[in-house]
Enzyme design. Structure first.
Site, short mmCIF file in Angstrom:
data_model
loop_
_atom_site.label_atom_id
_atom_site.label_comp_id
_atom_site.label_asym_id
_atom_site.label_seq_id
_atom_site.Cartn_x
_atom_site.Cartn_y
_atom_site.Cartn_z
CG MET A 2 -7.62 2.14 5.80
SD MET A 2 -6.50 2.51 4.44
CE MET A 2 -7.54 1.99 3.07
CG ASP A 33 1.65 -2.69 10.67
OD1 ASP A 33 2.45 -2.00 10.00
OD2 ASP A 33 0.92 -3.55 10.17
CD GLU A 39 -8.73 -1.90 7.21
OE1 GLU A 39 -9.53 -1.96 6.28
OE2 GLU A 39 -7.52 -1.66 7.04
N GLY A 69 0.84 -1.21 0.00
CA GLY A 69 0.00 0.00 0.00
C GLY A 69 0.87 1.25 0.00
CB THR A 121 3.03 0.81 6.14
OG1 THR A 121 1.69 0.53 6.61
CG2 THR A 121 3.97 0.61 7.32
CB ILE A 122 -1.04 4.77 6.52
CG1 ILE A 122 -1.98 3.60 6.22
CG2 ILE A 122 -0.77 5.62 5.31
CD1 ILE A 122 -3.42 4.05 5.91
NE ARG A 140 -27.75 9.43 9.47
CZ ARG A 140 -28.92 9.32 10.09
NH1 ARG A 140 -29.06 8.43 11.08
NH2 ARG A 140 -29.95 10.07 9.76
NE ARG A 160 13.93 16.51 -2.64
CZ ARG A 160 14.53 16.98 -1.56
NH1 ARG A 160 14.52 16.25 -0.44
NH2 ARG A 160 15.11 18.15 -1.57
CG ASP A 204 3.19 -6.48 7.31
OD1 ASP A 204 2.78 -5.90 6.28
OD2 ASP A 204 2.44 -7.07 8.10
#
Ligand code: F6P
Length: 322
Positions: free
Chosen positions: A170, A130, A222, A11, A126-127, A246, A21, A103
């Site tokens: 996420m 982890d 998630e 991702g 990675t966001i 909601r 860069r 990972d």
């Protein structure tokens, strides 16, 4: 060492471009030839190489995504795929490879190193945050700020309508995005995969606390174990029908956008350190930053998930949301 390559895989995450860069410019400074591999391991198996120069990475430090493109490759999971990838590195005379990803990317690097002598180093892109061996992965800071920005907006409408919102964020297997952004938005509850969620406790918490609260926000990771945000909202609604409920799923907006300054700086430091580490003969490690210092962690350790998040932080969330 004369020739190295860089790829991004898995991702994408904001700050990957700043890292590319840094890798390119550090390599050029040390008079190394630097090649970009497009579309991660998938592109490596297809021999999609592109020589990079200083200009190729001009004006990208502030851009989200990755100019090298990325992919999640099924074929690279096979030994045949890994052998093809190794052959392409050899044919091109590549001596060092920097892989930027999470990972899966580092597991891929470990598998590839079974078939090649090329020195491989990694930068954590990675966001999810982890990985073991760095305080922050590249992209995490931007992602949590994106969540905070979105949930602040949700809070406005939740307050006006006196609603209960479940916001899904996420984090494939980890609750770190949920935990930190949840603290940042003053969430009434945060549900993460590392801690079992008991519906009775959640309902008790939502019913309890200050009675005159106009809005309530529950952040749901998630992969939370009680189900995804829609399922949990249904269950809560069944118990507390008086709530106007909601659900918002934030989805891939968390992966995009201009990287924060912190992500740009960390990415630059890690890319710079990765090239110099290759030149020092290091291999098989992820570059990280712990307590402001650059550190190296073997890939096999970097991919071990944190089983438990800080319990004290979870306790704090409960106290502060009263
Ligand atoms: O690993 C990064 C991540 O954004 C996870 O948080 C999420 O579960 C996953 O990728 C989504 O992947 P994809 O974009 O391939 O659906």
């Amino acid at each position: 060492m004369k020739k190295i390559a860089v790829l991004t895989s898995g991702g994408d995450s904001p700050g990957m471009n700043a890292c590319i860069r840094a890798v390119v410019r550090t390599a050029l400074y040390h008079k190394l030839e630097i090649w970009g591999i497009l579309r991660g391991y998938e592109g490596l198996m297809e021999a999609e190489f592109e020589q990079l120069d200083s200009k190729s990475v001009a004006n990208i430090i502030h851009r989200g995504g990755t100019v090298l493109k990325t992919a999640r490759s099924k074929r690279f999971l096979t030994e045949d795929g890994q052998k093809i990838a190794a052959r392409h590195l050899k044919e091109r005379g590549i001596e060092g490879l920097i892989t930027i990803g999470g990972d899966g990317t580092f597991r891929g690097a470990l598998a590839l190193s079974m078939h090649t002598d090329v020195q491989i180093m990694g930068c954590p892109g990675t966001i999810d945050n982890d990985l073991v061996g760095t305080d922050f992965t590249i992209g995490y800071d931007t992602a949590i700020n994106t969540v905070v920005d979105a949930v602040d907006k949700i809070r406005d409408t939740a307050e006006s309508h006196e609603r209960l919102f479940f916001v899904e964020v996420m984090g494939r297997d980890a609750g770190l995005i949920a935990l930190r952004s949840g603290i940042g938005v003053g969430a009434e509850a945060i549900l993460i995969p590392e801690t079992p969620t008991h519906m009775e406790d959640l309902i008790r918490r939502l019913e309890g606390g200050r009675k005159n609260k106009s809005s309530k926000i529950v952040i749901v990771a998630e992969q939370e174990n009680a189900g995804r945000a829609f399922g949990i909202a249904e269950k809560v609604k069944a118990h507390i029908p008086s709530y106007d409920t909601r659900v918002t799923v934030l989805g891939h907006i968390q992966r995009g956008g201009n990287p924060s300054c912190m992500d740009r700086v960390n990415a630059s430091r890690m890319g710079f350190a990765a090239v110099e580490a290759l030149m020092e003969g290091r291999r098989g490690e992820m570059v990280g930053i712990i307590d402001k210092q650059v550190r190296f962690t073997p890939f096999a350790d970097a991919v071990k998930h944190l089983e438990e998040l800080d319990k004290n932080l979870m306790r704090m969330v409960e106290i502060l949301s009263l």
